[in-house]
Design an enzyme around this catalytic site. Structure first.
Site, PDB file in Angstrom:
ATOM      1  N   THR A  12       0.816  -1.225   0.000  1.00  0.00           N
ATOM      2  CA  THR A  12       0.000   0.000   0.000  1.00  0.00           C
ATOM      3  C   THR A  12       0.844   1.267   0.000  1.00  0.00           C
ATOM      4  OG1 THR A  12      -1.816  -1.113   1.125  1.00  0.00           O
ATOM      5  CG2 THR A  12      -1.733   1.273   1.348  1.00  0.00           C
ATOM      6  N   ASP A  57       1.517  -6.355  -4.786  1.00  0.00           N
ATOM      7  CA  ASP A  57       0.638  -6.432  -3.621  1.00  0.00           C
ATOM      8  C   ASP A  57       1.159  -7.648  -2.866  1.00  0.00           C
ATOM      9  OD1 ASP A  57      -1.578  -7.461  -1.986  1.00  0.00           O
ATOM     10  OD2 ASP A  57      -2.742  -5.891  -2.955  1.00  0.00           O
ATOM     11  N   SER A  58       1.406  -7.521  -1.580  1.00  0.00           N
ATOM     12  CA  SER A  58       2.146  -8.599  -0.904  1.00  0.00           C
ATOM     13  C   SER A  58       1.355  -9.895  -0.808  1.00  0.00           C
ATOM     14  CB  SER A  58       2.619  -8.159   0.479  1.00  0.00           C
ATOM     15  OG  SER A  58       1.566  -8.159   1.405  1.00  0.00           O
ATOM     16  N   THR A 160       2.685 -10.515  13.955  1.00  0.00           N
ATOM     17  CA  THR A 160       1.592 -10.998  13.135  1.00  0.00           C
ATOM     18  C   THR A 160       0.681  -9.825  12.819  1.00  0.00           C
ATOM     19  OG1 THR A 160      -0.043 -12.772  12.970  1.00  0.00           O
ATOM     20  CG2 THR A 160       0.107 -11.703  15.101  1.00  0.00           C
TER      21      THR A 160
END
Ligand code: ASP
Length: 335
Positions: A12, A57-58, A160
């Site tokens: 992003t 985009d990951s 996380t």
């Protein structure tokens, strides 16, 4: 030695809007960074920017992308004081975990960061995330793979993604933050990783077939018979609580046993973000241990997956991998 290398992989932070939603825009991002007055301030270290091709985009990251990123750090290791890796938030914790294993003997800061709002937008959190990451990397007190996000510096293989929309998007439920930013940067010195032994080297990962299964009430294990085969070299089972599965594993047991006999490494993690797996603490978990599964202790699923890729890529035998899955390699699980 000269400053910090920024490696932009997408996410992003470097996206702009398109008719089909946000997409990475490397050209616009580079122009924006180069024109940012803040990044020219005296306190900001010298930085260079390189991009991986294509920017992602990951959610599209693969093992070969991890190898590419690790390769860029390795190629530039002697030329920079540290590295800031710009990355999408969705799989940042997976990439950070993978790099923590791959960058063996690391003695420099490698900080992954990104943003929830593109840098091009007025309320972007990317500005603070990037500048603080550059300053922390230049300071050089942390010499491990970290995630900096929303004012917190977290060990990469303990982090996380916790929130899809809050600006503090990451948590580290089983390990304290390495630093927090307020008026100053407050380091938690006792939490920092001691250097892994040996000279710096890059361990490339192989695209090994591994799997993750999440247990749920009513799960019909017999349907997983086709999946839990020796074709998968490693499996992470996300269990309830401290390692519990329905019916004490009576249905799962023979399937796990067969896979283990064929050399598959089965690691038990918990669906609870906080706390640790204790196989055998309840009858409901004993079966897994008896069948030859190993405890993932307090590993995140992201770190367990990355560790399986790493240990399997090292070519160790299954018994050695099982032993190492239960032993911390670079601060990813409890001693
Ligand atoms: N989909 C984006 C990504 O992970 C989300 C983000 O960067 O926040 O690349």
């Amino acid at each position: 030695m000269s400053g910090i290398l920024i490696i932009n992989t997408g996410g992003t932070i470097s996206m702009t809007a398109s008719s089909r939603g946000y997409v990475p825009n490397g050209k616009a991002f580079r122009a924006q960074l180069e024109s940012m007055e803040l990044l020219k301030a005296e306190q900001v270290p010298h930085w260079d920017l390189i991009e991986t091709e294509p920017l992602l985009d990951s959610s599209n990251m693969t093992v070969s992308d991890w190898n590419r990123i690790g390769g860029l750090v390795a190629q530039n290791y002697d030329s920079y004081d540290g590295f800031v890796i710009l990355h999408g938030t969705d799989t940042m914790a997976y990439t950070a975990s993978a790099l923590s294993f791959m960058l063996q003997g690391l003695d420099k800061p490698v900080i992954l960061t990104g943003s929830q709002i593109p840098l091009a937008e007025i309320r972007s959190d990317g500005r603070a995330n990037l500048i603080d990451s550059l300053l922390i990397a230049a300071e050089g007190r942390v010499r491990e793979v970290c995630i900096f996000f929303g004012g917190k510096l977290l060990r990469g293989n303990r982090a996380t993604k916790y929130s899809a929309d809050e600006l503090i998007a990451f948590v580290s439920p089983n390990y304290p933050a390495l630093a927090e930013t307020g008026i100053t940067v407050a380091y938690n010195d006792s939490a920092l990783l001691k250097r892994r032994p040996g000279p710096f080297s890059l361990q490339i990962l192989d695209e090994i077939p591994i799997g993750v299964i999440k247990v749920f009430p009513g799960i019909q294990f017999s349907l997983f018979d086709q999946i839990l085969t020796e074709k998968l070299k490693g499996i992470v089972i996300e269990t309830f609580g401290a390692g519990n599965i329905p019916n004490g594993g009576s249905e799962l047991l023979p399937i796990v046993k067969k896979a283990v006999e064929h050399g598959t490494v089965i690691t038990v993690c918990s669906q609870c973000p906080q706390g640790t797996v204790m196989l055998g603490a309840y009858e409901a978990s004993s079966a897994l241990a008896e069948a030859g599964a190993v405890s993932g202790h307090d590993l995140t699923t992201e770190a367990a997956v990355a560790k399986l890729y790493y240990l399997l890529s090292k070519g160790y035998r299954a018994e050695e991998i099982k032993r190492l899955m239960e032993t911390p390699v670079c601060g990813e699980e409890k001693e």
